[in-house]
Design an enzyme around this catalytic site. Structure first.
Site, PDB file in Angstrom:
ATOM      1  N   GLN A 496      55.791  53.820  16.847  1.00 48.44           N
ATOM      2  CA  GLN A 496      55.930  52.225  17.639  1.00 48.44           C
ATOM      3  C   GLN A 496      54.881  51.361  15.540  1.00 48.44           C
ATOM      4  OE1 GLN A 496      53.562  53.500  18.997  1.00 48.44           O
ATOM      5  NE2 GLN A 496      52.496  52.616  19.809  1.00 48.44           N
ATOM      6  N   GLY A 497      55.193  52.194  15.352  1.00 50.35           N
ATOM      7  CA  GLY A 497      54.189  51.717  14.055  1.00 50.35           C
ATOM      8  C   GLY A 497      53.039  51.776  13.752  1.00 50.35           C
ATOM      9  N   THR A 539      49.059  45.284  20.031  1.00 46.60           N
ATOM     10  CA  THR A 539      48.959  44.897  19.122  1.00 46.60           C
ATOM     11  C   THR A 539      48.093  43.756  19.163  1.00 46.60           C
ATOM     12  OG1 THR A 539      51.271  45.134  17.962  1.00 46.60           O
ATOM     13  CG2 THR A 539      50.077  43.264  17.485  1.00 46.60           C
ATOM     14  N   ALA A 717      48.843  37.191  15.898  1.00 45.20           N
ATOM     15  CA  ALA A 717      49.992  37.775  16.143  1.00 45.20           C
ATOM     16  C   ALA A 717      49.935  38.141  17.694  1.00 45.20           C
ATOM     17  CB  ALA A 717      50.312  39.781  15.407  1.00 45.20           C
ATOM     18  N   LYS A 718      51.228  39.316  18.164  1.00 42.39           N
ATOM     19  CA  LYS A 718      51.368  39.697  19.846  1.00 42.39           C
ATOM     20  C   LYS A 718      52.255  41.082  19.430  1.00 42.39           C
ATOM     21  CE  LYS A 718      53.513  35.150  21.432  1.00 42.39           C
ATOM     22  NZ  LYS A 718      53.654  34.408  22.432  1.00 42.39           N
ATOM     23  N   GLY A 719      51.869  41.107  20.974  1.00 47.40           N
ATOM     24  CA  GLY A 719      53.505  42.484  21.169  1.00 47.40           C
ATOM     25  C   GLY A 719      54.613  41.520  21.483  1.00 47.40           C
ATOM     26  N   VAL A 720      55.351  43.187  20.566  1.00 43.91           N
ATOM     27  CA  VAL A 720      56.479  42.841  19.690  1.00 43.91           C
ATOM     28  C   VAL A 720      57.581  44.132  21.148  1.00 43.91           C
ATOM     29  CG1 VAL A 720      55.965  43.959  18.070  1.00 43.91           C
ATOM     30  CG2 VAL A 720      57.817  43.636  17.610  1.00 43.91           C
ATOM     31  N   GLY A 721      57.207  44.825  21.359  1.00 45.72           N
ATOM     32  CA  GLY A 721      57.745  46.517  21.167  1.00 45.72           C
ATOM     33  C   GLY A 721      59.043  46.662  22.462  1.00 45.72           C
ATOM     34  N   GLU A 722      58.921  45.259  23.651  1.00 45.85           N
ATOM     35  CA  GLU A 722      59.861  44.961  24.825  1.00 45.85           C
ATOM     36  C   GLU A 722      60.667  44.155  24.539  1.00 45.85           C
ATOM     37  OE1 GLU A 722      56.946  46.898  28.016  1.00 45.85           O
ATOM     38  OE2 GLU A 722      55.699  45.105  26.790  1.00 45.85           O
TER      39      GLU A 722
END
Ligand SMILES: Cc1cc2nc3c(=O)[nH]c(=O)nc-3n(C[C@H](O)[C@H](O)[C@H](O)COP(=O)(O)OP(=O)(O)OC[C@H]3O[C@@H](n4cnc5c(N)ncnc54)[C@H](O)[C@@H]3O)c2cc1C
Lengths: 769, 289
Positions: A496-497, A539, A717-722
């Site tokens: 996911q980086g 994140t 920033a906040k989460g992005v994967g889903e």
């Protein structure tokens, strides 16, 4: 496939956060130098092959191991009785201590691990494993989640909650039930509001059981050491593995070392504890390193995504305002709870959708069945919920003759308004995401609806997710005497980086190039605690911890300069600072950061909480599709995914997370399905279980992160994967109805399902089989 | 994997000698792409494999005659045919089929002989070669014989080869102006096995269909000629009416089975529709759309 990039997002002053930094590990990966756990070979290592249950529910009468044990090259055949000599209470799990390391007198699903054959040669272990015979007394089994909730076939004799979660305490020792968690939310008076509604709509939706399909199958290697035990494992949660192993062995945490490498994908499959307990027990039992590595096929018997049934009912007033909603959600947890009860509650409470509804009644239940266990999978239950509530939302809009976007706009949950739990929305760009999605797809523009056997349609859907809470992350930033910087964190980069994003945060704070920051792989002897890499939490949580750690290091460097009598902002290079202090290249500065957000657990009776999540993730999808009216084939010709990810730390990585999440959910929407026959997965291989290939992906894919800030997140920033998984399935179903007037309510949306629905609508149903 | 013997004879004749017709666990291997999967999944455990890799080079060569007939040795790789200008010119339908047959890695390794001997009914090449009127040469201890592709496939993984007999070559006749097309219809993902394959080959003069071959695969137990549908086209003017009649006839006659790719009634509908589409595709140049 063409992918259009995001809007330009702000670059932070030091030019690190906000920059499209290429992934730090990409060169090692594409040149084959990346060090995966799969490559690990230890001297004297044994290979384990698992013998699996062939029945869905049964008592084990006997296990005949003699023939396998006699095969030349077999070291031993290990059963639960042997495991007990190392771990007397061999039951593990994050929410319930319900899963035996090897079957303990009983099996509860086809594919459950019954015993293990060990050999120095994996092929010998494999061949010998086929010689183990197990006699079962078969018991009645239950597979369907709704049926299991009231069935008198019980998967477990008693419930065994882990005790770590206060809201599971009341389930301790409960008998004669398959319901592992019953979450309820009561806001206002839904029944009274239904009575007053101008229109009431009720629909049922279902989703199928699917698998994560990480391309690196699960692997754990246990190694006995002079001080205890080392576990090398492709895990998303090394800290959890250590704590859980310490509990099982009744050892202090510091005798157990858990190391991970980069993962070849995880998606939630490699969370909490999976093969680690078995690898550890076998290593301690034999006194030798033991490698437990699954094949792609065996992963289908290990962890999956919940199948669900969702009954949803809404009351709408004459203006098109939703005034009441009732949600009943059944989660098919399979034979072991894994993290299912958390999915049931932490995602369950959003089941009424991102809408402003005064009266909500919601029940979400985790149900044991005799299927392979279900746990977390990219989205943590949210895609199943959005599938139902956004299909339902479209049906309501059509039912009252309102444009689907207008209907959503009218009911959307805005910042400053309370969510159903009572938590007031903040930094949740739900309306913005909806508007940008509608705008990009050109919702108000004319649209070619096709002719002849090709009919075209458009659909839109929006969903949201809370972050699992409260969870902790700790980070250490080490500045060496030459000024080079190393980050120690237990966040697992599974593709996911995260390594790159975390390095960018360190680099931004310390004003050094990201490319020069070294990120140490998780190793519980070295890197500090992190709850887990899950639920798009890193994140935000680890990002905050890393920022704090970098700021702490920076402050210590400033203090050092002051101690040496240097004027403020003297800008002396860091290496000279150390030289001045220690007389040579020596010493370190260590910065520490620890982060846990505030949180209030929902009230047990009402499910309400005024602080239910530290942040919200929002994602919407719009599609243009074509339906072949002669075959039911659906082609998505264009897909737009828009998310609120706060302010992107690395826009390029955000883009790939958005498109990657959407493609994954696209597979769960169109083709992926674990086919079950009497509890047996009949298509447990990539030849028969079809994930999308590059040729299946919409030719036009567009990703966008709306301009937004998560004020409590690192650099906004906040989460992005889903987030881009949320809207995909219902957007497609909504577009199908738009194109050909039929409604699909079960996933996956196969061509046959669409064709059958069209024939049924034309009053010429296709015969069954 | 359980140990087994591997022989790599230098001649085809030797390979034939090394295969024990009495022992079903002794088999030939060519590209190994299908064999490895069967071994890994435990479907087949060999005691002995006879690799054809090192036999005389002529078995890995092919020629296209000036009138467009193909002669290929059994060891010719699918990728060799795919990249041949002469093959593409003589059989445009093959050029169209290879790209949807698996992926470039498999096509570079898989051989003509292995492909046709494998006899999985979902494979793409058998129906196409059948429509083109191809036959194979089978070579066994008692010599060689030719088998028309229409006679080769007997059932799931079953061929008309006698135990101990190997495929040594493939012949595809010159097409003399026949028009052909293949339609691969998948229902789950583009790289899935087809739910249905339809191959057609037509001889036309003026606006009339003189002769038609229509082969179905995947939805049926073995690649099968649809004789009723072929009869419906014989002498018919090119056009939708004839195509639809053929589609109906095929749908009526095909013995379609249910599986994870679709129920029998649904796949019957796919037959109805895709026969028409394959005919349109073959005759697109003739003004059919
Ligand atoms: C990932 C993947 C995807 C695939 N996708 C497709 C697809 O989309 N469409 C499609 O049509 N096919 C597909 N295939 C199948 C592929 O076409 C076959 O595996 C291939 O053609 C077999 O050729 P081979 O030379 O590798 O045969 P081998 O694996 O060597 O042999 C196959 C069988 O034939 C026998 N055999 C081999 N040579 C001879 C001979 N000369 N005479 C007699 N018997 C012989 C062997 O004993 C064995 O039983 C796919 C295969 C893979 C691995």
């Amino acid at each position: 496939m063409s992918v259009t990039l995001l809007k330009t997002h702000p670059l932070m002053p030091n030019g690190q956060v906000g920059r499209d930094v290429p992934r730090l590990e990409s060169m090692a990966k594409v040149t084959g130098r990346e060090d995966y756990t799969h490559n690990l070979r230890l001297p004297g290592m044994l290979h384990a092959k698992i013998v699996r249950s062939t029945v869905a529910h049964g008592r084990i009468l006997s296990i005949h191991t003699e023939e396998a044990a006699a095969v030349p090259g077999v070291h031993s055949v290990v059963t639960c009785a042997d495991i007990r000599t190392i771990i007397p209470e061999p039951y593990f799990g994050p929410a319930f201590h319900d899963q035996p390391i090897l079957a303990d007198g009983k099996v509860r699903y086809v594919g459950e691990a019954v015993c293990v054959v060990l050999s120095h040669d994996p092929h010998i272990a494999d061949a010998a494993a086929q010689l183990v015979l197990v006699d079962y007394e078969e018991l009645p089994a239950v597979y369907d989640e709704v049926e299991a909730a009231t069935s008198n076939v019980y998967v477990h004799e008693t419930l065994k909650p882990a005790g770590t979660f206060p809201d599971l305490k009341h389930l301790e020792g409960k008998r004669d039930t398959n319901v592992a968690l019953d979450y309820r939310l009561i806001r206002g008076d839904a029944e009274a509001a239904f009575a007053q509604a101008a229109h009431v709509f009720e629909h049922d939706f279902t989703t199928q059981q699917v698998m994560h399909t990480p391309f690196e199958p699960m692997i754990s290697v246990g190694e006995p050491t002079s001080t205890g035990l080392t576990i090398y494992t492709a895990s998303q949660s090394p800290s959890f593995v250590r704590i859980e192993m310490a509990r099982l062995l009744k050892w202090p945490e510091n005798r157990i070392r858990v190391k991970t490498s980069h993962l070849g994908g995880g998606f939630g499959a490699k969370l909490y504890i999976k093969l680690e307990a078995l690898a550890a027990a076998l290593a301690l039992y034999t006194g030798r390193p033991v490698r437990v590595a699954l094949t792609m096929e065996e992963q289908f018997y290990t962890i999956t995504k919940h199948a669900t049934t969702f009954r949803i009912k809404s009351g709408v007033d004459t203006d098109g305002k939703v005034i009441a909603r009732r949600c009943d959600v059944w989660w098919n947890g399979g034979a072991y709870a894994d993290i299912g009860p958390r999915v049931t509650q932490k995602s369950g409470f959003t089941a009424a959708g991102p809408y402003d509804i005064d009266n909500v009644y919601l029940e979400s239940v985790a149900v044991y069945t005799n299927r392979p266990p279900a746990g977390a999978l990219r989205g943590f239950g949210i895609p199943q919920l959005v599938w139902a509530y956004e299909s339902h939302t479209d049906l309501i809009a059509r039912g009252i003759g309102m444009d689907p976007v207008e209907f959503r706009r009218k009911n959307i949950l805005r910042d400053g308004r309370p969510h159903a739990t009572g938590t007031v929305m903040k930094d949740a760009a739900i309306p913005e995401v909806l508007e940008r999605t509608a705008e990009r797809i050109g919702w108000d523009k004319a649209f070619d609806r096709g002719t002849g056997t090709i009919r075209r349609g458009r659909g839109i859907a929006i969903g949201f997710k809370a972050s699992i809470s409260p969870t902790t992350s700790v980070a250490i930033v080490n500045v060496s005497a030459d000024g080079s910087v190393t980050l120690y964190s237990s966040t697992v980069d599974m593709g996911q980086g995260s390594d790159t994003a975390m390095a960018q945060i360190v680099a931004e704070v310390l004003n050094v190039p990201t490319e020069g920051v070294c990120v140490v792989r998780p190793d519980t002897d070295v890197t500090p605690y992190d709850m887990a890499t899950l639920g798009s939490r890193s994140t935000f949580h680890m990002g905050n911890a890393v920022r704090l750690a970098a700021e702490d290091a920076k402050k210590k460097l400033d203090d050092l300069a002051a101690e040496l009598g240097l004027p403020e902002r003297s800008n002396i290079p860091v290496d000279q600072l150390f030289k001045k202090r220690y007389g040579m290249q020596a010493g370190n500065v260590i910065g520490i950061g620890s982060f846990i957000p505030t949180y209030k657990s929902p009230d047990h009776d009402t499910g309400l909480s005024d602080n239910v999540t530290p942040f919200w993730m929002i994602g919407a999808t719009a599609v243009e599709i074509e339906v072949d009216t002669e075959t039911g084939h659906v082609t998505v010709t264009r897909m737009v995914n828009v998310c609120d990810v706060g302010t992107p730390l690395n826009p390029k990585v955000v883009e790939t997370q958005i498109s990657g999440a959407a493609v994954m959910q696209y597979g769960f929407t169109m083709s992926e399905k674990m086919e079950l026959d009497a509890g047996q997965v009949t298509n447990a291989s990539l030849a028969d279980y079809k994930i999308p290939s590059i040729l299946d992906i919409p030719p036009l894919m567009e990703s966008e992160a709306v301009v937004a800030t998560q004020h409590s997140g690192p650099f906004g920033a906040k989460g992005v994967g889903e987030s881009a998984t949320f809207g995909v399935s219902p957007a497609i179903a909504n577009a199908i109805e738009d194109a050909v007037g039929v409604r699909i309510t079960s996933l996956p949306i196969t061509p046959e399902a669409v064709y059958r629905a069209m024939r049924a609508a034309a009053n010429q149903p296709l015969e069954d089989f | 994997m359980i140990p087994f013997q591997l022989a790599e004879p230098a001649s085809f004749a030797e390979a034939v000698r090394l295969i024990d017709p009495e022992d079903p666990t002794c088999r030939a291997v060519s590209g190994g792409t299908a064999m490895m999967l069967m071994m890994k999944s435990g479907v087949f455990q060999p005691s002995k494999l006879v690799s054809l890799r090192k036999v005389e080079p002529e078995y890995a060569a092919f020629t296209v005659s000036s009138d467009g007939a193909l002669q290929a040795g059994a060891l010719v790789r699918l990728g060799q045919l795919e990249r041949s200008e002469a093959v593409r010119a003589a059989f445009p339908v093959l050029a169209d089929t290879f790209p949807v047959l698996s992926n470039v890695r498999v096509r570079n390794v898989a051989t003509v002989g292995g492909n046709l001997a494998h006899a999985d009914p979902h494979m793409d090449l058998p129906p196409v070669l059948m429509a083109l009127g191809a036959h194979i040469t089978a070579t066994g201890p008692s010599g060689s014989r030719t088998i028309a592709l229409t006679e080769l496939f007997r059932g799931y993984y079953e061929t008309a080869l006698e135990p101990g007999e190997l495929i040594s070559g493939l012949s595809v006749p010159a097409q003399a102006g026949r028009r052909s097309a293949y339609v691969k219809c998948t229902t789950r993902s583009a790289h899935d096995w087809p739910a249905l394959g339809v191959a057609v080959s037509l001889a036309v003069t003026g606006g009339t269909i003189q002769d038609a071959r229509i082969v179905l695969s995947a939805a049926v137990e073995t690649p099968t000629r649809m004789t009723d549908a072929e009869a419906a086209l014989k002498g018919a003017p090119i056009g939708e009416e004839a195509f639809r009649a053929a589609g109906e006839a095929a749908a009526k006659a095909a013995e379609v089975t249910s599986d994870v790719r679709g129920s029998a009634p649904y796949k019957t509908q796919l037959v109805r529709v895709n026969v028409v589409r394959a005919l349109r595709k073959a005759l697109a140049a003739e003004g059919a759309v």
